[in-house]
Design an enzyme around this catalytic site. Structure first.
Site, PDB file in Angstrom:
ATOM      1  N   LYS A  78       6.905   0.745  -2.365  1.00 14.48           N
ATOM      2  CA  LYS A  78       6.596  -0.497  -1.343  1.00 14.48           C
ATOM      3  C   LYS A  78       7.206  -0.014   0.153  1.00 14.48           C
ATOM      4  O   LYS A  78       8.162   1.136  -0.005  1.00 14.48           O
ATOM      5  CB  LYS A  78       7.430  -1.781  -1.661  1.00 14.48           C
ATOM      6  N   SER A 153       6.721 -10.434   0.585  1.00 14.11           N
ATOM      7  CA  SER A 153       6.240  -9.166   1.282  1.00 14.11           C
ATOM      8  C   SER A 153       5.595  -8.154   0.750  1.00 14.11           C
ATOM      9  O   SER A 153       5.325  -7.148   1.260  1.00 14.11           O
ATOM     10  CB  SER A 153       7.706  -8.702   2.160  1.00 14.11           C
ATOM     11  N   SER A 177       9.377 -12.584  -2.799  1.00 18.99           N
ATOM     12  CA  SER A 177       8.346 -11.498  -2.371  1.00 18.99           C
ATOM     13  C   SER A 177       7.386 -10.699  -3.325  1.00 18.99           C
ATOM     14  O   SER A 177       6.618  -9.972  -2.869  1.00 18.99           O
ATOM     15  CB  SER A 177       9.090 -10.278  -1.516  1.00 18.99           C
TER      16      SER A 177
END
Length: 469
Positions: A78, A153, A177
């Site tokens: 990520k 996210s 997220s």
């Protein structure tokens, strides 16, 4: 190989020499070449590096040395996590692409387990937003419907797995997220307990955690095993599980009291499709022998919730140094300014309130119910562009869509409770909708047992977005 197979099965195929790490890596890179232009899951690629690593992994297989559990399986990182030798811009136009010199602890554990780091996935700038859009890399789209957001996210991570561009993806969760993107993209999203996965500095006053997004429950369990190896240099770590989490897959849960909640703790409206997701999972669990009944738990007060949103998150944004802070998204500039307008006494008071209220909230598990079942979000995946526009227009005020997206998820971060989103429902138009199970303190094992029992009933591992088969 099937690109939608579990990482566990791919690793087994590599160890048994049915497929080579080079073949596995090349197949995923080909799929990224073919499909990522439409979804924008990846923001940085290291094709040459990962292919070299795959060739080294292949040589190790042929030499018959002892191999780590995920030897030769690729995984993307990520865009909020650091890897030595890779850039980490946090999705921001205001941070340079200078190569980092330190690797996050959770990523180190992935590497030690044999994973090959394959590129970096998109994220909203700095992470405090429920969709995956930023000025630097643009919009990430949902593989199930390109008009919709994959959530945030960890939206780039979820889009990559949903489209079969990677078997699993590293992710993180500070208010939902991991779970929101998993719900939006038809995937499994396990948020570990506080202190389970080590971090050098636990983010957002110990509410954030690293983890992974997967399609298969066995992958969620196996990745938790390797990512949760304790850090003895840290301030604390979660209690050791009774057995490896992978051994919970398929294990009997016994008869559990499951509390069903379909009204949002924040008071916002809940979409009918989200209610349908939770009630659908409730029926499956009842059929499996559990006692499911409606509950109305106590949650955080408005004052405590505002302490997290208005004090803790804005203050945390100052931990990441900008090279050019004036290039940050307007909402981030507003939040950073808001942090500087508050004082240390307010911050300490807010943190103390969260601690005190958490004790009363957590006490309900084991007393009033064993597991809490909710929709993962109070709305279906929103159209791309809408949430970022809403946030920039009103960065410190009430925003309906974002509040609906985090309404059922953020309390698990503030309390540190483990939670998992499961892909149990589809809208009439085919968009995925998840339901969430929240477990007792440090009891990811219970969630894995429940999820693995539900998985074959609902069959989500073979339900794939049409354009990405």
């Amino acid at each position: 190989m099937n690109p939608f197979d579990s990482a566990v099965s791919l690793a087994q195929a590599v160890r048994s020499k049915q497929v080579s790490p080079v073949e596995v890596t090349q197949e995923y890179l080909r799929r990224v070449d073919r499909h990522d232009s439409s979804i924008n899951a990846f923001v940085w690629r290291n094709d040459d590096d990962v292919l070299r690593a795959a060739k080294d992994a292949e040589a190790a297989v042929m030499s018959d040395v002892e191999l780590p559990v995920f030897h030769g399986v690729p995984i993307p990182v990520k865009g909020l996590n650091s890897v030595a030798g890779q850039p980490n811009t946090f999705g921001s136009a205001g941070i340079s692409d200078t190569l980092r010199t330190e690797t996050d602890l959770s990523i180190e554990r992935l590497q030690q387990s044999g994973f090959l780091l394959m590129g970096r996935t998109n994220t909203p700038e700095m992470g405090p937003m429920s969709v995956t859009e930023n000025q630097r890399y643009g919009i990430t789209r949902n593989p199930w419907d390109l008009r919709l957001s994959p959530g945030g996210s960890s939206g780039g991570a979820a889009a990559a797995v949903a489209a079969g561009l990677a078997p699993v993806a590293q992710a993180s969760d500070g208010g939902g997220s991991i779970r929101m993107p998993s719900s939006s993209c038809g995937l499994v999203g396990l948020k570990p307990s506080r202190g389970r996965v080590p971090m050098r500095v636990p983010g957002w006053e110990h509410s954030a955690t690293d983890g992974a997004i997967t399609r298969h429950v066995e992958d969620a369990a196996a990745l938790l095993d390797i990512m949760s190896i304790p850090d003895l240099l840290g301030w604390y770590h979660a209690p050791a599980p009774e057995r490896p989490f992978i051994e919970e897959v398929g294990r009997d849960s016994g008869r559990l009291r499951i509390g069903l909640l379909v009204s949002a703790p924040t008071g916002v409206p809940v979409d009918d499709e989200c209610v349908a997701a939770a009630t659908s999972l409730a029926r499956v669990l009842e059929n499996l022998g559990h006692d499911v009944s409606p509950v109305q738990p106590r949650f955080f007060s408005l004052e405590a919730s505002q302490a997290f949103l208005d004090l803790i998150v804005p203050a945390a944004l100052h931990l990441t140094p900008y090279d050019e802070p004036d290039r940050a998204e307007p909402y981030l500039q507003a939040l950073r300014a808001q942090a500087l307008s508050r004082n240390a006494a307010e911050y300490a008071r807010g943190v103390a309130l969260l601690h005190l209220e958490s004790r009363e909230i957590i006490a309900q598990w084991g007393r009033d119910f064993d597991v809490l079942l909710t929709p993962t979000m109070a709305c279906t995946p929103p159209p791309v562009g809408t949430v970022l526009q809403e946030k920039n227009a009103n960065p410190t005020g009430f925003r309906m869509t974002e509040t609906q997206m985090i309404s059922f998820t953020f309390f698990a971060n503030l309390t540190g409770l483990p939670a998992i989103s499961l892909p149990v429902h589809r809208t009439p138009a085919g968009a995925p909708v998840g339901a969430q199970l929240v477990g007792a303190p440090f009891d990811e094992a219970c969630l894995i047992r429940l999820a693995s029992a539900v998985e074959p009933v609902l069959g989500w591992t073979t339900t794939l977005p049409a354009e990405f088969h």
